[in-house]
Structure formats: C-alpha cells, structure tokens
Design a protein around this motif. Sequence first.
Motif, PDB file in Angstrom:
ATOM      1  N   PHE A 218       0.850  -1.176   0.000  1.00 23.33           N
ATOM      2  CA  PHE A 218       0.000   0.000   0.000  1.00 23.33           C
ATOM      3  C   PHE A 218       0.897   1.240   0.000  1.00 23.33           C
ATOM      4  N   SER A 219       0.653   2.145  -0.950  1.00 23.40           N
ATOM      5  CA  SER A 219       1.471   3.346  -1.131  1.00 23.40           C
ATOM      6  C   SER A 219       2.949   2.975  -1.192  1.00 23.40           C
ATOM      7  N   CYS A 220       3.204   1.908  -1.925  1.00 19.88           N
ATOM      8  CA  CYS A 220       4.570   1.379  -2.063  1.00 19.88           C
ATOM      9  C   CYS A 220       4.796   1.052  -3.530  1.00 19.88           C
ATOM     10  N   SER A 221       5.638   1.831  -4.190  1.00 20.79           N
ATOM     11  CA  SER A 221       5.901   1.607  -5.607  1.00 20.79           C
ATOM     12  C   SER A 221       6.813   0.393  -5.791  1.00 20.79           C
ATOM     13  N   PHE A 222       6.814  -0.139  -7.012  1.00 19.11           N
ATOM     14  CA  PHE A 222       7.597  -1.352  -7.282  1.00 19.11           C
ATOM     15  C   PHE A 222       7.917  -1.406  -8.771  1.00 19.11           C
ATOM     16  N   LYS A 223       8.853  -2.280  -9.114  1.00 17.08           N
ATOM     17  CA  LYS A 223       9.220  -2.513 -10.505  1.00 17.08           C
ATOM     18  C   LYS A 223       8.498  -3.772 -10.995  1.00 17.08           C
ATOM     19  N   VAL A 224       7.618  -3.588 -11.952  1.00 14.05           N
ATOM     20  CA  VAL A 224       6.843  -4.716 -12.466  1.00 14.05           C
ATOM     21  C   VAL A 224       7.759  -5.789 -13.047  1.00 14.05           C
ATOM     22  N   SER A 225       8.860  -5.379 -13.667  1.00 17.69           N
ATOM     23  CA  SER A 225       9.778  -6.344 -14.286  1.00 17.69           C
ATOM     24  C   SER A 225      10.378  -7.298 -13.267  1.00 17.69           C
TER      25      SER A 225
ATOM     26  N   SER B 208      -1.564  -6.919 -16.076  1.00 20.40           N
ATOM     27  CA  SER B 208      -1.456  -8.117 -16.919  1.00 20.40           C
ATOM     28  C   SER B 208      -0.064  -8.733 -16.819  1.00 20.40           C
ATOM     29  N   ALA B 209       0.966  -7.869 -16.775  1.00 23.93           N
ATOM     30  CA  ALA B 209       2.339  -8.376 -16.655  1.00 23.93           C
ATOM     31  C   ALA B 209       2.540  -9.088 -15.329  1.00 23.93           C
ATOM     32  N   ILE B 210       1.948  -8.562 -14.267  1.00 19.16           N
ATOM     33  CA  ILE B 210       2.047  -9.214 -12.958  1.00 19.16           C
ATOM     34  C   ILE B 210       1.380 -10.577 -12.999  1.00 19.16           C
ATOM     35  N   LEU B 211       0.221 -10.673 -13.612  1.00 15.47           N
ATOM     36  CA  LEU B 211      -0.478 -11.958 -13.708  1.00 15.47           C
ATOM     37  C   LEU B 211       0.340 -12.966 -14.501  1.00 15.47           C
ATOM     38  N   ASP B 212       1.024 -12.496 -15.539  1.00 18.38           N
ATOM     39  CA  ASP B 212       1.888 -13.397 -16.319  1.00 18.38           C
ATOM     40  C   ASP B 212       3.093 -13.854 -15.506  1.00 18.38           C
TER      41      ASP B 212
ATOM     42  N   GLU C  79      -3.693 -16.704  -6.832  1.00 14.22           N
ATOM     43  CA  GLU C  79      -5.091 -17.099  -6.646  1.00 14.22           C
ATOM     44  C   GLU C  79      -5.959 -15.950  -6.146  1.00 14.22           C
ATOM     45  N   ASN C  80      -5.351 -14.979  -5.459  1.00 11.19           N
ATOM     46  CA  ASN C  80      -6.121 -13.893  -4.851  1.00 11.19           C
ATOM     47  C   ASN C  80      -5.497 -12.555  -5.226  1.00 11.19           C
ATOM     48  N   LEU C  81      -6.288 -11.700  -5.890  1.00  8.49           N
ATOM     49  CA  LEU C  81      -5.818 -10.378  -6.290  1.00  8.49           C
ATOM     50  C   LEU C  81      -6.768  -9.329  -5.756  1.00  8.49           C
ATOM     51  N   SER C  82      -6.214  -8.323  -5.060  1.00 14.27           N
ATOM     52  CA  SER C  82      -7.016  -7.250  -4.497  1.00 14.27           C
ATOM     53  C   SER C  82      -6.386  -5.911  -4.867  1.00 14.27           C
ATOM     54  N   LEU C  83      -7.207  -5.008  -5.412  1.00 16.22           N
ATOM     55  CA  LEU C  83      -6.770  -3.659  -5.730  1.00 16.22           C
ATOM     56  C   LEU C  83      -7.654  -2.680  -4.988  1.00 16.22           C
TER      57      LEU C  83
ATOM     58  N   GLU D 180      -7.576   2.220 -17.230  1.00 17.35           N
ATOM     59  CA  GLU D 180      -8.561   2.664 -18.212  1.00 17.35           C
ATOM     60  C   GLU D 180      -9.753   1.704 -18.250  1.00 17.35           C
ATOM     61  N   ASN D 181      -9.533   0.509 -18.699  1.00 19.09           N
ATOM     62  CA  ASN D 181     -10.554  -0.543 -18.645  1.00 19.09           C
ATOM     63  C   ASN D 181      -9.935  -1.745 -17.958  1.00 19.09           C
ATOM     64  N   PHE D 182     -10.631  -2.277 -16.948  1.00 12.45           N
ATOM     65  CA  PHE D 182     -10.085  -3.433 -16.247  1.00 12.45           C
ATOM     66  C   PHE D 182     -10.473  -4.692 -17.015  1.00 12.45           C
TER      67      PHE D 182
END
Length: 462
Positions: free
Chosen positions: A159-166, A190-194, A200-204, A211-213
Amino acid sequence: MNSNIDRISNLPSSLLVIIASFLPFKEAARTSVLSKQWLNIWRDAMHIQFNENFVKSDEPEENRKVQRDVFINFARQFIANYSQQVIKTLGLACSKPGDFLSDIQNILMFASSRDVRELGLDFSDPTWRELALENHQAAFELPLLVYEHGQVLRSLKLFSCSFKVSNFSNFCALKTLSLGWIKINMGSISAILDSCPLLENLSLKKCWDIENFEISKPGSRLKSLVLEKCDIAYDGVLIEGPKLQFFKFSGNVGEFLLKNQSDLVKAELDFEMETEFDEIGLFLYNLLQDLFAAQVLTVCSVFLQIVPSGDEPLGLQAPIDVRHLILKTALHINEFCGIKFMLRSCPHLEILTIDIVPANILPDYGAPYPFNPHGFWSKDLMAEECVTSTLKAVNVKGFTGMMNELQVLRYLLHSGHAMEELNLYVSGEGGSNGETRGFYMGRAQQVLQFKKASRNLNIAVL
C-alpha cells in the motif's frame, strides 16, 4: 481432580510459543499478563504486526512525531531481541516511512533473514479519504532485497509502495497479492499476472490510472478478485478466463462482463459512491445475470434503487441460484422495488440478512412502476416464491423497529411458511430522538405478536 488447574501454562515454553503464534500479534502480546511463564512468550510469536494505529491523527504533528518515534523504537527493540529462526507473517504500517528509512530497511532485512512467507507493507496515511478524488504519490519504494527474497513469499501486500513490475518474475510462488494507493495501469496488472502463475487472490484498493479493467488470461488460477474504490476511467470490467469463486466490487456503476463464471460462490457489490440514477439500470441487470452461480450475494442500497430500472422491473428473466442474500439497506421507500426484485430473482433463497445501515438515497430516483409505499408490503399481495417455499432464516442487523422494518417483517412472517429462524440484532446506537437500546428492545417485542405462517419458527432478540 481440580478443574481449576491451568494445564496450558504448565506446557513447555516451546509449545506455548506455537500457541501464541496462532494469535494476532496484539492478542499474543496480551498473554504476557497471564503469568510469569507467559511474560516473554509473545516475543517469539511467528505472526508479527508493527502497526502505528495508536498514533492519533487529530493531535499536533509534534505529538504524532513523538508517538511514531516510540513505535519505531519498539519495533527496533523487538527485532533485536527476537530469538526464533523463522517467522510466518510480518506486517508493517507506517504513514511517514521517509523519516525512518534505515529502520524500515532493517525490518525488511529481519523479515527476509527469517524466511517470512507473508509480507504486508502499508505506507498509506490514515487521513487519506477513500472517497476523495485526489491521488497520492507512493510514500515508499520496494527495495531490492524484497525481490531477492521473492521466491519464498506466498502473500504480499503493498500500500502506497511503488515497485518494478519487471522484478515481479521473482515472485513465482506468490498466491495472494494486495495493492493499494498506487498508480498502476492495466498493462502492468497483466504483466504481474503473467509473472505470477500461481496467483489465486488479487485485491486492488484505491488504485488509479486504470482505463478498462480486463482479465482474459486463459488457464489463470485466479479465484478471488477484489476491486475496491479504484479509478477505472471508463468504468468497464471484463473477466474472462479465470474461474472466480469470490468477486467483490466497490465503486461506480459501469459496464460489467463476467463470462462463464460457473464456479462463483460469493459476490459483494457496493455502488454507494454512485451519484447518478438514469440509464445505468441495464448495467446492473446484466451484471446480476452474470453472477448466476453465486450462492452468497451482498448488494448495497444504490444497487437496490437502480437495478429494477433495467430490462425487467419485476425480476430477472433467468433467476439466479443465490441461497443467502445480504441487503445493505436503510429500508427506504426508494429501495422497496429493488428488494422485491431481488426476492423474485432468487427463487431458491434460504437465508435473508437485512443489514440496516446509513445509505446513499439517490435524489433523482424514479420508481420503475407506480406503487403505494404504505401498502407495498401488504399481506394481501402475492408473495414471492422463495418467501413462501424456501426461506428458512431471516437476520435483521441494526434493528430499531422503525415502521418500514416492521412492515417488511410482518410481510415475511405472514408469508414465510418454511421459516425456522428470525434473529433480531438490536441496534446498540442511540437514535436522533433520544431512543436507546432498551427502547428498541421494546419495539422488538411487537414482532413477537405478528401472525406467523410457520409453526416451527423461533424468534430471537439479541
């Protein structure tokens, strides 16, 4: 045999540590007052939570700084004296991480050295308002050492913590991910899911720049999805691919498309942020149809006001299989048509929970058909199939005995031939006219006098 013997305290300390580890960190700390043997047991607990929630936001900043210093010093001393080699959970909530960067780095090094499996980092400020439009820059950046430890992590909260998706490819064993108060686009999601094939559990929560989920990844293991007060630019949500078992959405009404969700067990819908009424009923009608498999469904007041204005004002053309319906409602007349709509759309309903809460009553509401609010719940009207045939239990939370509450209960009792339980949970809050819990309890006694269709009904006032 003396029944007063404290058998637990006579156990070896190694077992007491295991027992304390099943408790929340705050509760584990409280065991120190039980006896001398328990005095330091909590210090070896394997579920650790460092939370600055005791810092009072309404105090001067100078006082809050002193309180944060005490909090960080406690965490510093705790990890310095910790003797166990492994911890299962570590949570850290600190709203001003920039003031304690070296200490936070040490806490994360401590967690990594103990092979922590569940890591939660919350750097959001409690004064930030979830319903406000302003966004806040991330207060902390996830350090490299967390990525290096990523293969061990099973659960991660940022939460309020940036990260590098790569670098998310390091979190290959991650099953639960919770992101909040950050800017993130759909490409990054999408990159995180890949990168996390076991997720199994994703919360935003309160995320923006989406833009569009859309999640359409075939073969995804995702079972639980929570979208809470996120800024989705075009209010579009498409789920195709993952077989969800739990879906929760909180935000504005938009276009939803949840394809082939036959494994769904539980869904929660909260549109209390919505301010408009016109021309969005069809969106909710179609969403409800997509949730056909849900066994437990929670809907809010705004949902009840809007959904009958969709395709069919009286109920879904294809009924859904809900067995437990939870209504977050004020039992306002604007909600009456929606409540009837839901009862008619759930022919197999077994449990109805009416949770009486303050609601967002839409000022431009228009009823889908003419009706008399005073006679809407008349016993002379035809009752829905679920009320007469399958409804077994009704729970009313926050009961105050207002006229609309009594009318609805009279209707349910008069028509509920299969009812076995009615549980009235009386409100503990005082009313605007000086009513007290005792006053509400007196009103609850009126319900006992209502005519009952079921001979097997048990009424409890709690």
